[in-house]
Design a protein around this motif. Structure first.
Motif, mmCIF file in Angstrom:
data_model
loop_
_atom_site.group_PDB
_atom_site.id
_atom_site.type_symbol
_atom_site.label_atom_id
_atom_site.label_comp_id
_atom_site.label_asym_id
_atom_site.label_seq_id
_atom_site.Cartn_x
_atom_site.Cartn_y
_atom_site.Cartn_z
ATOM 1 N N VAL A 92 -4.052 -5.413 -6.447
ATOM 2 C CA VAL A 92 -2.833 -4.974 -5.767
ATOM 3 C C VAL A 92 -2.698 -5.646 -4.406
ATOM 4 N N HIS A 93 -3.825 -5.960 -3.777
ATOM 5 C CA HIS A 93 -3.756 -6.580 -2.443
ATOM 6 C C HIS A 93 -3.105 -7.959 -2.473
ATOM 7 N N LEU A 94 -3.010 -8.558 -3.650
ATOM 8 C CA LEU A 94 -2.385 -9.873 -3.793
ATOM 9 C C LEU A 94 -0.888 -9.774 -4.099
ATOM 10 N N ALA A 95 -0.399 -8.572 -4.355
ATOM 11 C CA ALA A 95 0.993 -8.391 -4.757
ATOM 12 C C ALA A 95 1.928 -8.461 -3.560
ATOM 13 N N ASP A 96 3.241 -8.516 -3.838
ATOM 14 C CA ASP A 96 4.214 -8.545 -2.740
ATOM 15 C C ASP A 96 4.336 -7.161 -2.113
ATOM 16 N N ASP A 97 5.086 -7.076 -1.024
ATOM 17 C CA ASP A 97 5.187 -5.828 -0.276
ATOM 18 C C ASP A 97 5.762 -4.686 -1.121
ATOM 19 N N ASP A 98 6.753 -4.987 -1.948
ATOM 20 C CA ASP A 98 7.363 -3.938 -2.764
ATOM 21 C C ASP A 98 6.350 -3.326 -3.722
ATOM 22 N N ARG A 99 5.521 -4.166 -4.325
ATOM 23 C CA ARG A 99 4.493 -3.651 -5.250
ATOM 24 C C ARG A 99 3.464 -2.817 -4.493
ATOM 25 N N LEU A 100 3.122 -3.240 -3.307
ATOM 26 C CA LEU A 100 2.162 -2.494 -2.501
ATOM 27 C C LEU A 100 2.737 -1.135 -2.116
ATOM 28 N N ILE A 101 3.995 -1.116 -1.715
ATOM 29 C CA ILE A 101 4.649 0.152 -1.364
ATOM 30 C C ILE A 101 4.727 1.069 -2.583
ATOM 31 N N ASP A 102 5.021 0.493 -3.747
ATOM 32 C CA ASP A 102 5.059 1.290 -4.971
ATOM 33 C C ASP A 102 3.712 1.957 -5.235
ATOM 34 N N ASP A 103 2.622 1.228 -4.980
ATOM 35 C CA ASP A 103 1.299 1.783 -5.235
ATOM 36 C C ASP A 103 0.980 2.909 -4.249
ATOM 37 N N ILE A 104 1.343 2.719 -2.992
ATOM 38 C CA ILE A 104 1.130 3.780 -1.999
ATOM 39 C C ILE A 104 1.904 5.026 -2.399
ATOM 40 N N THR A 105 3.158 4.820 -2.819
ATOM 41 C CA THR A 105 4.007 5.943 -3.221
ATOM 42 C C THR A 105 3.428 6.651 -4.438
ATOM 43 N N ARG A 106 2.956 5.883 -5.405
ATOM 44 C CA ARG A 106 2.382 6.448 -6.627
ATOM 45 C C ARG A 106 1.200 7.357 -6.322
ATOM 46 N N LEU A 107 0.406 6.957 -5.348
ATOM 47 C CA LEU A 107 -0.779 7.745 -5.002
ATOM 48 C C LEU A 107 -0.468 8.878 -4.041
#
Length: 254
Positions: free
Chosen positions: A135-150
């Motif tokens: 996930v650390h290699l993904a773009d900002d939107d993917r990172l935000i999605d992961d934070i939101t998911r958790l």
């Protein structure tokens, strides 16, 4: 200078000093987290327990400092900061990435002959259990999605673009540290280990959390709570009672 006003430096926050406590609980934040997450813990456990919360570089008042993207390096730096606080027995609590950091700090202190009384590891698989994550290699939107998911960051923060720009570098760096960490084989701890996990945590299964028992020759306990990755927010009173009970037993023997 009295113990209550001891200098803590940039790495340690001591929100509710408890100079007469028989033991100290050192708290390690999750990825993207900060020491202030543990303010309620310090408030609840004082004055029986002196709570120290670690402030990683790259966030809040340390925002201008470069983040540390390697857990072993981070652990080595924290050990240096904790040595002066070993005048009373230490116990550790870490959530998510913080659990792995706490484990690596515990390994180093045990090798020096000053093992922690207990290690509370929350929301994290055992060090020897590997998941391939990028996930650390993904773009900002993917990172935000992961934070939101958790559900690890307040929704008000996620909806504020300016605040998001401020915290994302630290979040990404912490994700890199957590996702690239690989357990370095060595002797198990001798300290008690208590693993806590949510029964619907997408980041760690109950079985993966149970594997922490392989990393200590001391007592082991697995506690399962209803909830996801941040189950502890909903169960904090029970978790605080658990910590109190274990620390009461441990410090009576010191």
């Amino acid at each position: 200078m009295t113990d209550e006003f001891r200098e803590t430096g940039s790495w340690i926050r001591r929100f509710h000093p408890a100079p007469d406590a028989r033991g100290r609980l050192v708290c390690f934040p999750h990825a993207g987290g900060s020491a202030t997450y543990y303010f309620p813990v310090a408030q609840a456990l004082s004055p029986a327990t002196d709570v120290l919360a670690i402030q990683y570089p790259g966030r809040q008042d340390r925002r201008a400092e470069p983040c540390v993207e390697d857990i072993e390096e981070l652990a080595g730096l924290i050990v240096e900061e904790l040595r002066p606080w070993g005048d009373v027995p230490l116990a550790f609590f870490g959530h998510s990435m913080g659990a792995t950091v706490a484990f690596e700090v515990a390994r180093r202190l045990e090798a020096e002959g000053t093992p922690p009384l207990a290690l509370f590891v929350s929301g994290r698989r055992a060090p020897s259990r590997v998941r391939e994550e990028t996930v650390h290699l993904a773009d900002d939107d993917r990172l935000i999605d992961d934070i939101t998911r958790l559900s690890g960051t307040d929704s008000a923060v996620l909806s504020d673009p300016e605040i998001l720009r401020m915290i994302l570098p630290a979040v990404r760096s912490d994700y890199k540290a957590a996702e690239t960490y690989r357990f370095r084989p060595g002797p198990p701890l001798g300290s008690e280990v208590v693993a806590l996990v949510g029964d619907h945590d997408p980041q760690v299964t109950v079985e993966e959390a149970g594997s922490w028992r392989e990393h200590t020759t001391g007592p082991f306990e697995l506690k399962v709570y209803p909830g996801g990755h941040f189950f502890l927010d909903a169960h904090m009173p029970a978790i605080l009672d658990l910590i109190r009970g274990h620390l009461d037993v441990a410090t009576l023997g010191t």
